[in-house]
Design a protein around this motif. Structure first.
Motif, PDB file in Angstrom:
ATOM      1  N   UNK A 124       0.837  -1.208   0.000  1.00 54.08           N
ATOM      2  CA  UNK A 124       0.000   0.000   0.000  1.00 54.08           C
ATOM      3  C   UNK A 124       0.870   1.256   0.000  1.00 54.08           C
ATOM      4  N   UNK A 125       1.911   1.274   0.814  1.00 55.48           N
ATOM      5  CA  UNK A 125       2.810   2.432   0.856  1.00 55.48           C
ATOM      6  C   UNK A 125       3.483   2.645  -0.499  1.00 55.48           C
ATOM      7  N   UNK A 126       3.879   1.565  -1.151  1.00 54.11           N
ATOM      8  CA  UNK A 126       4.514   1.682  -2.466  1.00 54.11           C
ATOM      9  C   UNK A 126       3.527   2.247  -3.487  1.00 54.11           C
ATOM     10  N   UNK A 127       2.274   1.787  -3.445  1.00 50.68           N
ATOM     11  CA  UNK A 127       1.266   2.299  -4.379  1.00 50.68           C
ATOM     12  C   UNK A 127       0.959   3.766  -4.093  1.00 50.68           C
ATOM     13  N   UNK A 128       0.840   4.136  -2.826  1.00 47.48           N
ATOM     14  CA  UNK A 128       0.581   5.532  -2.471  1.00 47.48           C
ATOM     15  C   UNK A 128       1.738   6.423  -2.926  1.00 47.48           C
TER      16      UNK A 128
ATOM     17  N   UNK B 113       3.041   7.819 -17.293  1.00 49.56           N
ATOM     18  CA  UNK B 113       2.005   6.921 -16.764  1.00 49.56           C
ATOM     19  C   UNK B 113       2.068   5.550 -17.427  1.00 49.56           C
ATOM     20  N   UNK B 114       2.335   5.515 -18.716  1.00 47.45           N
ATOM     21  CA  UNK B 114       2.434   4.229 -19.411  1.00 47.45           C
ATOM     22  C   UNK B 114       3.689   3.486 -18.982  1.00 47.45           C
ATOM     23  N   UNK B 115       4.805   4.180 -18.936  1.00 50.60           N
ATOM     24  CA  UNK B 115       6.071   3.526 -18.610  1.00 50.60           C
ATOM     25  C   UNK B 115       6.130   3.016 -17.178  1.00 50.60           C
ATOM     26  N   UNK B 116       5.392   3.631 -16.266  1.00 48.29           N
ATOM     27  CA  UNK B 116       5.371   3.165 -14.872  1.00 48.29           C
ATOM     28  C   UNK B 116       4.091   2.400 -14.548  1.00 48.29           C
ATOM     29  N   UNK B 117       3.228   2.283 -15.525  1.00 48.44           N
ATOM     30  CA  UNK B 117       1.912   1.687 -15.304  1.00 48.44           C
ATOM     31  C   UNK B 117       1.925   0.221 -14.946  1.00 48.44           C
ATOM     32  N   UNK B 118       2.861  -0.544 -15.490  1.00 48.74           N
ATOM     33  CA  UNK B 118       2.858  -1.968 -15.175  1.00 48.74           C
ATOM     34  C   UNK B 118       3.125  -2.197 -13.687  1.00 48.74           C
ATOM     35  N   UNK B 119       4.008  -1.408 -13.109  1.00 44.90           N
ATOM     36  CA  UNK B 119       4.259  -1.521 -11.667  1.00 44.90           C
ATOM     37  C   UNK B 119       3.012  -1.138 -10.883  1.00 44.90           C
ATOM     38  N   UNK B 120       2.358  -0.040 -11.286  1.00 46.38           N
ATOM     39  CA  UNK B 120       1.131   0.378 -10.600  1.00 46.38           C
ATOM     40  C   UNK B 120       0.068  -0.701 -10.682  1.00 46.38           C
ATOM     41  N   UNK B 121      -0.118  -1.289 -11.851  1.00 38.52           N
ATOM     42  CA  UNK B 121      -1.127  -2.334 -12.009  1.00 38.52           C
ATOM     43  C   UNK B 121      -0.813  -3.536 -11.123  1.00 38.52           C
ATOM     44  N   UNK B 122       0.457  -3.890 -11.040  1.00 41.36           N
ATOM     45  CA  UNK B 122       0.854  -5.015 -10.191  1.00 41.36           C
ATOM     46  C   UNK B 122       0.566  -4.712  -8.726  1.00 41.36           C
TER      47      UNK B 122
ATOM     48  N   UNK C 226      -1.542  -2.537  -7.456  1.00 40.55           N
ATOM     49  CA  UNK C 226      -2.994  -2.440  -7.242  1.00 40.55           C
ATOM     50  C   UNK C 226      -3.635  -3.825  -7.212  1.00 40.55           C
ATOM     51  N   UNK C 227      -3.184  -4.713  -8.082  1.00 47.18           N
ATOM     52  CA  UNK C 227      -3.770  -6.058  -8.090  1.00 47.18           C
ATOM     53  C   UNK C 227      -3.417  -6.819  -6.817  1.00 47.18           C
TER      54      UNK C 227
END
Length: 174
Positions: A42-46, A76-85, A87-88
């Motif tokens: 959660x901290x990483x996503x925040x 947003x696209x280049x860092x999006x895969x990490x965000x999606x991971x 969040x999932x």
């Protein structure tokens, strides 16, 4: 942040031990700050949302709205895969933390500002919505998260998305 890197690369298989090793600290230090793996994720996503929100706020004031929109969408696209991971991993139990939802909404508001500014300046299609931008971002981020993609291929794919957001040359302006 080490947690973003570890969970972005390894998903659920990432461990707090991996995070501690990557950060160059002991596991006790990690647990002192984050009592559970979920708290660490959660901290990483925040942190991810906060960094993007800060960047979007700055870009909303950039004198070149086209470059601002392009920079934000690309990031947003280049860092999006990490965000999606991340969040999932947080949403595995069907519960998404309120803190992450609130941080996501703050980011969406700033993305909307950057998009609106590009539209108002005549460099982006007025018909494009922030939801459409998010769908395009999520699509490329998800694709790059699920299959190996060369950086040059992703870069060109982002160029295609940005060209689609831009107003076409000539008299017809949707």
């Amino acid at each position: 942040m080490a947690a973003e890197a570890v969970f972005g690369e390894h998903g659920a298989a990432g461990s707090t031990e991996d995070v501690a090793r990557r950060a160059g600290v002991g596991i006790a230090t990690v647990f002192r700050h984050f009592p559970t793996k979920e708290a660490l994720i959660e901290a990483a996503l925040l942190r991810h949302f906060a960094e993007l929100t800060t960047q979007a706020r700055a870009l909303a004031e950039d004198p070149d709205p086209a470059t601002a929109l392009g920079t934000l969408v690309r990031t947003m696209i280049e860092t999006g895969s990490t965000k999606l991971t991340l969040a999932s991993l947080l949403g595995e139990r069907g519960e998404f933390p309120e803190s992450a939802s609130a941080a996501s909404e703050l980011l969406r508001t700033e993305v909307r500002r950057v998009l609106r500014r590009a539209q108002d300046s005549g460099v982006a299609r007025r018909s494009v919505t922030v939801d459409e931008v998010y769908l395009l971002v999520r699509g490329l981020a998800q694709a790059s998260a699920t299959m190996p993609t060369k950086a040059s291929t992703l870069h060109r794919a982002v160029d295609v998305v940005l060209a689609g957001l831009a107003l076409p040359a000539g008299p017809a302006r949707p």
